[in-house]
Motif scaffolding. Structure first.
Motif, PDB file in Angstrom:
ATOM      1  N   ASP A   7      93.952  47.131 -15.477  1.00 45.52           N
ATOM      2  CA  ASP A   7      93.141  46.124 -14.796  1.00 45.52           C
ATOM      3  C   ASP A   7      92.256  46.812 -13.760  1.00 45.52           C
ATOM      4  O   ASP A   7      92.167  48.037 -13.720  1.00 45.52           O
ATOM      5  CB  ASP A   7      94.017  45.053 -14.142  1.00 45.52           C
ATOM      6  CG  ASP A   7      95.091  45.649 -13.227  1.00 45.52           C
ATOM      7  OD1 ASP A   7      94.748  46.522 -12.400  1.00 45.52           O
ATOM      8  OD2 ASP A   7      96.263  45.245 -13.339  1.00 45.52           O
ATOM      9  N   TRP A  50      98.478  36.127 -27.837  1.00 44.96           N
ATOM     10  CA  TRP A  50      97.928  36.258 -29.177  1.00 44.96           C
ATOM     11  C   TRP A  50      98.516  35.259 -30.173  1.00 44.96           C
ATOM     12  O   TRP A  50      97.954  35.031 -31.241  1.00 44.96           O
ATOM     13  CB  TRP A  50      98.132  37.681 -29.685  1.00 44.96           C
ATOM     14  CG  TRP A  50      97.279  38.652 -28.939  1.00 44.96           C
ATOM     15  CD1 TRP A  50      97.657  39.466 -27.913  1.00 44.96           C
ATOM     16  CD2 TRP A  50      95.882  38.884 -29.125  1.00 44.96           C
ATOM     17  NE1 TRP A  50      96.588  40.191 -27.446  1.00 44.96           N
ATOM     18  CE2 TRP A  50      95.480  39.863 -28.170  1.00 44.96           C
ATOM     19  CE3 TRP A  50      94.922  38.372 -29.995  1.00 44.96           C
ATOM     20  CZ2 TRP A  50      94.173  40.321 -28.076  1.00 44.96           C
ATOM     21  CZ3 TRP A  50      93.616  38.838 -29.903  1.00 44.96           C
ATOM     22  CH2 TRP A  50      93.252  39.794 -28.954  1.00 44.96           C
ATOM     23  N   SER A  98      89.903  43.881 -24.796  1.00 40.26           N
ATOM     24  CA  SER A  98      91.257  43.346 -25.012  1.00 40.26           C
ATOM     25  C   SER A  98      92.301  44.444 -24.912  1.00 40.26           C
ATOM     26  O   SER A  98      93.369  44.248 -24.323  1.00 40.26           O
ATOM     27  CB  SER A  98      91.330  42.683 -26.400  1.00 40.26           C
ATOM     28  OG  SER A  98      90.526  41.529 -26.454  1.00 40.26           O
ATOM     29  N   ASN A 154      94.535  38.218 -24.635  1.00 41.43           N
ATOM     30  CA  ASN A 154      95.488  38.678 -23.631  1.00 41.43           C
ATOM     31  C   ASN A 154      95.802  37.612 -22.597  1.00 41.43           C
ATOM     32  O   ASN A 154      96.929  37.508 -22.118  1.00 41.43           O
ATOM     33  CB  ASN A 154      94.939  39.932 -22.940  1.00 41.43           C
ATOM     34  CG  ASN A 154      94.991  41.147 -23.844  1.00 41.43           C
ATOM     35  OD1 ASN A 154      95.982  41.385 -24.517  1.00 41.43           O
ATOM     36  ND2 ASN A 154      93.917  41.909 -23.890  1.00 41.43           N
ATOM     37  N   THR A 203      92.620  45.286 -21.109  1.00 38.73           N
ATOM     38  CA  THR A 203      93.380  44.323 -20.308  1.00 38.73           C
ATOM     39  C   THR A 203      94.856  44.282 -20.696  1.00 38.73           C
ATOM     40  O   THR A 203      95.692  43.859 -19.906  1.00 38.73           O
ATOM     41  CB  THR A 203      92.778  42.917 -20.427  1.00 38.73           C
ATOM     42  OG1 THR A 203      92.659  42.553 -21.808  1.00 38.73           O
ATOM     43  CG2 THR A 203      91.396  42.864 -19.794  1.00 38.73           C
ATOM     44  N   ALA A 204      95.186  44.738 -21.900  1.00 41.58           N
ATOM     45  CA  ALA A 204      96.597  44.797 -22.303  1.00 41.58           C
ATOM     46  C   ALA A 204      97.338  45.932 -21.610  1.00 41.58           C
ATOM     47  O   ALA A 204      98.567  45.898 -21.489  1.00 41.58           O
ATOM     48  CB  ALA A 204      96.708  44.955 -23.815  1.00 41.58           C
ATOM     49  N   HIS A 205      96.612  46.945 -21.123  1.00 39.94           N
ATOM     50  CA  HIS A 205      97.248  48.119 -20.530  1.00 39.94           C
ATOM     51  C   HIS A 205      96.855  48.386 -19.085  1.00 39.94           C
ATOM     52  O   HIS A 205      97.491  49.209 -18.413  1.00 39.94           O
ATOM     53  CB  HIS A 205      96.922  49.376 -21.352  1.00 39.94           C
ATOM     54  CG  HIS A 205      97.428  49.323 -22.757  1.00 39.94           C
ATOM     55  ND1 HIS A 205      96.718  48.760 -23.800  1.00 39.94           N
ATOM     56  CD2 HIS A 205      98.589  49.767 -23.303  1.00 39.94           C
ATOM     57  CE1 HIS A 205      97.412  48.859 -24.926  1.00 39.94           C
ATOM     58  NE2 HIS A 205      98.548  49.466 -24.659  1.00 39.94           N
TER      59      HIS A 205
END
Length: 480
Positions: A418, A221, A411, A217, A414-416
């Motif tokens: 925080d 990628w 992962s 992230n 952290t993609a969606h």
């Protein structure tokens, strides 16, 4: 086992050392917010604080067994215990996050040396008729360490400091070292050859994949760093399998995976660890970062999940002899997956804790039902002389699953989401928990592939009758 007998001393020494090694898998999870505040770093650094330990532990477990066979199991146990104790002191005194990660990696090396030979040392000290009891007690102690890790870590952090979760290992390790030298009996295995190329290939391949998952992230990628890690890691693991198939002294004998029960129980263990470790990693921080609980309060509120094995596991153990392990393992995994699905459905910025208790309890029951029979099923799937390497392989795959689970679920998180607010944490936590539930659902399918009780018994009988003519290859670690 008589009080003061060699068997009792062997159990006390090996189970205490094993408790410390198992505890350090998850004891750090409730300390992560405090570590982040004190030493800095983002979620990737926190992942490495856990994964530096689990990765080195996982990939060196089998080598630890081989070193014990060659140089002496008591000697390697003592060396591993000394390294674990020294690196625990290094972790407690770490001045920065990088130093802490390095100390955690050294802890993992020490744990990988002491853990596989501890079971063999215990076995050689216990009469054959009492080994089942000894295995069960040893496994229960290690399972309790994993279950109680978040609570123990949270209590220490709140009343002392995060450094003490590592510092407390030091006096225990120092007390065990002379006892190990005086009370354990030295023994060697029949196979003294080491699979250094296999160890190097597995270590490098797993490191590449986990590194890429953690950096995905942040770097993107499709970035060269991440793609190189994924592709090179996968290629090295393929090379590892190819090497294991051709070498005369494999780190992990691939022929064992031709055994349906062995392959199924290890696949289930790997996938279960992906979902369990990854979920606990995020949920321990969720209770502090988003829900505002102190470290000890967070550990207490994890107890409906983590402490349930102490209540349910003895009952599950009694059921194994009556109905076999297949249905219990599958049911346990199904319960755990259902608990995670339930939790993912209710996650919200300000969800009441009472709403979280039922899914935590359901997941805890599931975890207990899984851990209770898995050793029995595993040991019954191979010949007696292969039980040492089978145990080492299962432990290694569970640790690998834990490292992958933390990397994958973090992962997704952290993609969606925080750490910036309870809502943002909830935004990342829900999809991550769904992924954890999916992994454990896949483990349920793997468990259903296990042979039924009668078929498993017939297979075990045929395997025992085949004896030495079945395969001339020697395992790296045997049960004496």
């Amino acid at each position: 086992m008589r009080k003061g007998s060699p068997a009792v001393w062997a159990f006390v020494i090996t189970s205490t050392a094993g408790f410390m090694a198992a505890l350090d898998n998850l004891v750090v999870t409730t300390a992560l917010p405090s570590i982040r505040t004190h030493l800095g770093g983002g979620i990737a650094d926190l992942e490495w604080t856990v994964n530096a330990y689990t990765l080195t532990f996982a990939v060196l477990l089998m080598l630890g067994a081989a070193l014990g066979d060659r140089f002496g199991r008591r000697r390697i146990f003592t060396l591993g215990l000394a390294l674990f104790t020294l690196s625990s002191l290094g972790a407690a005194l770490a001045p920065g996050i990088d130093a802490l990660i390095a100390a955690r990696a050294a802890q993992g090396v020490g744990a990988a040396l002491l853990t596989p030979v501890s079971l063999t040392l215990l076995t050689s000290a216990v009469a054959p008729a009492k080994r089942g009891l000894a295995f069960g007690a040893w496994g229960a102690v290690n399972g309790m360490a994993i279950a109680m890790g978040p609570l123990i870590g949270g209590t220490i952090v709140e009343h002392l400091s995060w450094q003490w979760i590592f510092a407390l290992n030091v006096p225990i390790g120092l007390a065990l070292l002379p006892l190990a030298r005086l009370r354990l009996t030295e023994s060697h295995g029949p196979n003294s050859r080491l699979d250094i190329p296999g160890t190097a290939l597995a270590s490098a391949g797993l490191f590449g994949i986990v590194f890429a998952l953690i950096r995905g992230n942040a770097d993107g990628w499709s970035s060269p760093t991440v793609l190189t890690g994924l592709i090179a890691g996968a290629a090295l693991l393929v090379a590892f399998v190819a090497w294991e198939l051709r070498t005369d002294a494999p780190l992990l004998p691939m022929r064992l995976f031709r055994n349906r029960a062995f392959a199924a129980v290890n696949s289930a263990s790997l996938l279960m660890s992906v979902g369990m470790f990854g979920s606990i990693f995020l949920l321990s921080q969720w209770l502090q970062t988003a829900q505002g609980y102190s470290p000890m309060e967070a550990g207490v509120r994890m107890l409906p999940w983590t402490a349930m094995p102490m209540v349910v596991a003895p009952l599950a153990g009694m059921l194994v002899d009556r109905i076999g392990g297949r249905i219990i393992i599958a049911a346990g995994l199904a319960f755990q997956a259902a608990g995670l699905v339930w939790f993912a459905l209710i996650v919200a910025a300000h969800v009441d804790y009472s709403s979280q208790i039922p899914p935590l309890v359901l997941s805890g029951i599931g975890m207990a039902l899984f851990f209770a029979p898995v050793t029995t099923v595993l040991m019954g799937s191979v010949k007696p002389e292969e039980q040492g390497v089978a145990s080492g392989a299962n432990n290694a795959l569970r640790e690998i699953g834990g490292a992958l689970g933390i990397a994958v679920l973090a992962s997704v998180f952290t993609a969606h989401g925080d750490f910036s607010s309870p809502q943002r944490y909830a935004d990342g936590l829900a999809p991550a928990i769904w992924v954890g539930a999916a992994a454990i659902a896949a483990a349920t399918v793997a468990a259903l592939i296990l042979p039924r009780r009668r078929a498993a018994a017939a297979t075990a009988t045929a395997t025992a009758a085949a004896g030495d003519s079945a395969d001339s290859a020697q395992p790296l670690s045997t049960v004496a």
